[in-house]
Scaffold this motif. Structure first.
Motif, PDB file in Angstrom:
ATOM      1  N   SER A   1       0.813  -1.226   0.000  1.00  0.00           N
ATOM      2  CA  SER A   1       0.000   0.000   0.000  1.00  0.00           C
ATOM      3  C   SER A   1       0.841   1.268   0.000  1.00  0.00           C
ATOM      4  CB  SER A   1      -0.942   0.007   1.210  1.00  0.00           C
ATOM      5  OG  SER A   1      -1.899  -1.023   1.102  1.00  0.00           O
TER       6      SER A   1
ATOM      7  N   HIS B   1      -4.602   4.149  -1.760  1.00  0.00           N
ATOM      8  CA  HIS B   1      -4.310   4.257  -0.328  1.00  0.00           C
ATOM      9  C   HIS B   1      -4.134   5.715   0.076  1.00  0.00           C
ATOM     10  CE1 HIS B   1      -1.583   3.380   3.317  1.00  0.00           C
ATOM     11  NE2 HIS B   1      -2.843   3.149   3.657  1.00  0.00           N
TER      12      HIS B   1
ATOM     13  N   TRP C   1      -7.536   7.149   0.247  1.00  0.00           N
ATOM     14  CA  TRP C   1      -8.168   6.628   1.474  1.00  0.00           C
ATOM     15  C   TRP C   1      -7.763   7.477   2.680  1.00  0.00           C
ATOM     16  CZ3 TRP C   1     -11.500   2.920   3.364  1.00  0.00           C
ATOM     17  CH2 TRP C   1     -11.382   2.604   4.712  1.00  0.00           C
TER      18      TRP C   1
ATOM     19  N   GLU D   1      -6.229   1.823   9.793  1.00  0.00           N
ATOM     20  CA  GLU D   1      -5.501   1.165   8.707  1.00  0.00           C
ATOM     21  C   GLU D   1      -6.002  -0.258   8.478  1.00  0.00           C
ATOM     22  OE1 GLU D   1      -2.430   1.015   5.703  1.00  0.00           O
ATOM     23  OE2 GLU D   1      -3.548   2.595   6.720  1.00  0.00           O
TER      24      GLU D   1
ATOM     25  N   TRP E   1      -8.649  -0.346   5.971  1.00  0.00           N
ATOM     26  CA  TRP E   1      -8.134  -0.242   4.600  1.00  0.00           C
ATOM     27  C   TRP E   1      -7.600  -1.597   4.116  1.00  0.00           C
ATOM     28  CZ3 TRP E   1      -7.374   1.268  -0.107  1.00  0.00           C
ATOM     29  CH2 TRP E   1      -6.215   0.892  -0.792  1.00  0.00           C
TER      30      TRP E   1
END
Length: 932
Positions: free
Chosen positions: A492, A504, A507, A515, A518
């Protein structure tokens, strides 16, 4: 628990609450608890016994979204001379409402509307169809009206209800003009096939073809259906109908058309009507027509001058109406600016009347769950963090570096890449799809269709080029996700992972979840959720038509996930289901076009907090002008029309034209308008309110506004025991904001143009006019009424002293019985030299010495250096020569009027620019004559 079981429980919770019942949150939670305890019984599934608290919370949340919906009041304005008495409810019994009844069932069972929502639609549609005209009336008639609803607020559902009720009532022909693009016509046709016809039209027209029920057709055993003269696959085709020898004569049900506003199409309809249908002694078809003109401000209105033939589209629309002995024209729009500027006097023997809404005007009620321009761009937006400013330097360029796609670009300019923030918007859209897939699995929250809009060019060739670039990027993005997402923990933050790294980054910019959230999203959902996403240009191609067929996709339970690229086709009426992301940068010179381009307005159940709009600061400011200035001003005038019971032909409308560089609408649509510089405030004048509204509710509101004002300001004001020729009460140190608030709330008759509440309040705030004097005027000695009886002193709430109210002769205006005139035709509230109040004795002597006059005018008394602005509150005892004139206000001991004195030279004036229609222009000229 399956989604269908969850939906079933939710439906039962909502259905057990009466539409008229007011339910608290604790009562709703108890209802959720009770229904969940019984779920295993009515679901006939013993495994569902202990429903988790998480699911109960979700049920409560979704039930709340349905139960706690309120509506703004519907506004209906009518011409008293042509207003129709209600007829639909009394003439068509409920069991005979075949079309409406099955549409109602469809909304409740398929669309999951609540009973309250359906009842509101039922009520509104009946009010409107009542004014459209009774098709069973024997006399000839032609009706013209306008229905205003906000962008993407459910106007189609409303006019679908009109169609169903019109068919129940016996209208022979129903024509819907569905914009100027085939994409919009197709969407409208498929929607009406499902929600009105109840059968798939496919390519068939007339009464041919196999009956394939769909939508409402699945909620009845009877195969009744209107005949269709257009189909999902084809606009009006005269050869197909004539080949079938189809006519209106032998068909017992209604016949309906969904037409583009295309000159050749409309001409062919007139040809078919005249060539294939019998006419009566009048030379017209003796049947009834309801013509619903969707997006009626676009293409339908005559944009040529008074001395020219009308535009072809306008001429053919009027000619269609003129073919029938009984016809009803119903204009529908969210941007009625062009409709307002229609010349009301146009009439022609061949074409018939113009399209001015002379008989009625409705402003549809807006539900509380609607997200419109006010909710996004207003002073107190409902949605936060929606707007993202685009990088103008990259898209417009600089002297050194040309922009990627500046507003001034040409269709043959080279386009090799797209702006970086457009790619970021695309990444946000990909992430949103993955999030919705996860929420669908983890929660019972489904968003079947997901859309993104890109509108940055007016050229079709550019739409195609942008589509190609985005689809190439999507191929690479999908490859990067397939290669690296399964090891998101490792890749990522590695730039070599390409789009996984970029996703990422996005995000982290937009989502605050940990995290671990994600990593779960990337590893388990991202790859699959984006596989079907592709970009589609919205122009006349097959792929766009398929992508926009959300009805068919829903029926097949297929999820449409598209990035739609377009220009004008994306600006009028088109619905993009599940619109999450918009990237919008266009030059538009008109308010109406700008508002229609906002396809992001509408309803966003369960996902409003994910909606994002990338646009420029200038466009944000223009939308804010619409939200805070232009539309509130227009809607306020419509509300005043309703309160004063003025008809469209008697009350003119004017639209602010000075809040930004935009025009109201295209200039050729405003040929029948006039420019008007409206004097909102004139320094050196005492502005009073001698024209009030003869409505007890509004007078009560005015009185209440005064009481609240006094309760707010008097505790902190300085009372001065001084007299100014009357037995009034005087205070200093009143806040300008409080004065502006009172002025804004105080309602006067719309024909009193020198006291425009909104504009006056705005002027006080903008110019920081503060530190006011306040005077509550009282008569020096008790007076007598018309019968010789002594007028008693009055006590005003919040004030210890009693005062003698001003006795004033009152009457109703002969032209408009809703205008309550103070001092009759003299139109005077206070006595002479009221502007002296607030001046010291020495100031007053200086003014007399300066002008060497016995009687000083208001402007002389107000143009004194250092004097403060003045607010006068007049308590008035109303005296009526004609007792009938006082019937509406007989229960008021007294009413209030206001006076505002602005210091300064009377040559200084503050004006606001408006466009006014012809009705308003005549009204203004009449006012000028009256004032002489």
């Amino acid at each position: 628990m399956t989604d269908s079981q969850f939906d079933c429980i939710l439906r039962i919770i909502v259905d057990t609450i009466s539409p008229d019942e007011s339910v608290s949150e604790s009562e709703l939670r108890n209802q959720v608890e009770n229904i969940c305890n019984l779920a295993s019984l009515f679901l006939r599934d013993s495994s569902i016994k202990n429903i988790s608290e998480e699911i109960k919370d979700e049920l409560f949340q979704k039930a709340s979204e349905k139960v706690y919906i309120d509506w703004e009041p519907l506004i209906g304005i009518y011409d008293k001379r042509t207003r129709l008495a209600p007829w639909f409810e009394s003439s068509i019994s409920k069991p005979k409402r075949y079309y409406w009844n099955r549409y109602k069932e469809f909304l409740l069972k398929k669309k999951a509307w609540t009973q309250k929502q359906v009842e509101e639609l039922d009520r509104i549609s009946t009010l409107v169809i009542d004014q459209a005209g009774n098709p069973n009336s024997d006399t000839a008639w032609n009706r013209y009206g306008l229905v205003i609803g906000e962008v993407q607020s459910g106007k189609t559902a409303n006019y679908t209800a009109f169609c169903n009720k019109a068919a129940d009532a016996g209208y022979d022909v129903i024509i819907i003009l569905a914009g100027i693009s085939e994409a919009l016509r197709f969407q409208t046709q498929t929607r009406l096939d499902m929600e009105f016809a109840g059968r798939e039209t496919g390519s068939t027209v007339g009464n041919s073809g196999q009956f394939r029920p769909t939508g409402v057709g699945l909620y009845t055993k009877t195969q009744r259906s209107p005949a269709n003269c257009t189909s999902a696959n084809s606009d009006f085709n005269i050869n197909l109908l004539e080949g079938q020898q189809f006519s209106l004569k032998g068909w017992r049900e209604s016949t309906f058309f969904v037409l583009k506003k295309n000159v050749k199409v409309l001409e062919n309809v007139v040809t078919w009507l005249t060539r294939n249908n019998e006419v009566g002694s009048t030379g017209r078809i003796e049947k009834t027509l309801l013509l619903i003109d969707d997006e009626s401000d676009n293409a339908s209105q005559n944009t040529r001058g008074q001395d020219c033939d009308p535009t072809k589209t306008n001429g053919w629309v009027r000619k269609i109406l003129n073919q029938f002995t009984r016809s009803s024209y119903m204009a529908i729009t969210a941007t009625p600016f062009a409709n307002i500027f229609v010349d009301p006097d146009v009439d022609d023997e061949d074409l018939g009347a113009g399209l001015f809404p002379k008989d009625y005007l409705f402003k549809l009620s807006k539900p509380s769950n609607y997200i419109g321009v006010k909710e996004i761009f207003g002073d107190n937006p409902k949605l936060e963090n929606v707007l993202i400013e685009i990088n103008l330097e990259q898209i417009e360029g600089t002297k050194e570096n040309p922009g990627i796609l500046p507003l001034s670009h040409k269709k043959d300019d080279e386009l090799e890449s797209l702006p970086d923030d457009l790619y970021d918007a695309l990444r946000y859209f990909l992430l949103s799809n993955a999030i919705f897939d996860r929420e669908e699995k983890e929660k019972h929250q489904r968003l079947l269709h997901r859309s993104m809009l890109i509108n940055i060019s007016r050229f079709i060739i550019k739409h195609n080029e942008i589509t190609t670039l985005i689809n190439e990027w999507l191929i690479q993005a999908k490859a990067d996700i397939n290669n690296y997402a399964s090891q998101a923990g490792l890749y990522s933050d590695n730039v070599d992972s390409g789009e996984l790294y970029e996703l990422h980054r996005i995000w982290n910019c937009f989502f605050t979840k940990p995290e671990s959230s994600w990593i779960d999203l990337a590893m388990n959902y991202l790859s699959e959720s984006i596989q079907s996403i592709e970009a589609v240009p919205v122009n006349q191609n097959r792929l766009a038509k398929e992508a926009l067929d959300f009805e068919l996709a829903t029926k097949k339970n297929e999820s449409h996930r598209y990035v739609f690229i377009g220009g004008f086709a994306l600006a009028r009426g088109l619905t993009l289901e599940g619109l999450i992301v918009s990237y919008f940068y266009r030059r538009t010179g008109c308010y109406d076009t700008l508002l229609q381009m906002g396809r992001w307005f509408g309803y966003r159940p369960n996902y409003s907090n994910y909606v994002k709009i990338w646009t420029s600061r200038d466009l944000m400011d223009s939308y804010r002008d619409l939200a805070c200035e232009v539309l509130p001003d227009l809607y306020s005038q419509i509300e005043t029309m309703n309160e004063t019971e003025l008809s469209p032909i008697d009350f003119g409308l004017m639209i602010r034209n000075d809040v930004s560089s935009l025009e109201i609408t295209a200039r050729n649509k405003m040929r029948a308008s006039r420019d008007y510089m409206h004097p909102c405030v004139i320094a050196g004048h005492l502005v009073e309110t001698p024209r009030l509204i003869n409505n007890k509710s509004i007078i009560s509101q005015n009185n209440l506004a005064v009481y609240k004002f006094l309760a707010t300001v008097l505790p902190n004001a300085q009372h001065v025991d001084t007299k100014y020729g009357t037995e009034g009460l005087f205070w200093k140190g009143i806040s300008g904001h409080d004065v502006a608030s009172l002025v804004k709330q105080f309602r006067v008759h719309p024909w009193h143009l020198s006291f425009q509440s909104e504009a006056l309040a705005e002027y006080i705030i903008e110019n920081e006019i503060t530190d006011w004097d306040l005077y509550i005027a009282g008569n020096q000695n008790p007076s007598e009424d018309k019968k010789g009886s002594k007028i008693q002193q009055i006590s005003i709430k919040g004030i210890d002293s009693c005062i003698n109210p001003f006795p004033r002769d009152m009457d109703l205006n002969e032209q408009n019985g809703n205008m309550l005139r103070v001092s009759g035709s003299k139109l005077k509230v206070g006595s002479g030299a009221m502007a002296r109040i607030g001046l010291s004795e020495s100031q007053y002597k200086d003014v007399k010495k300066k002008h060497q006059r016995k009687n000083l005018s208001d402007s002389m008394l107000l143009n004194v250096r250092g004097r403060r602005p003045l607010l006068i509150i007049y308590p008035l005892k109303m005296l009526f020569e004609n007792e009938l004139d006082g019937e509406e206000t007989k229960n008021f001991e007294y009413i209030f009027a206001l006076g505002l004195g602005f210091p300064g030279d009377k040559s200084q004036s503050i004006k606001k620019q408006y466009k006014v229609n012809l009705v308003k222009a005549r009204e203004l000229f009449a006012e000028e004559e009256d004032d002489e």
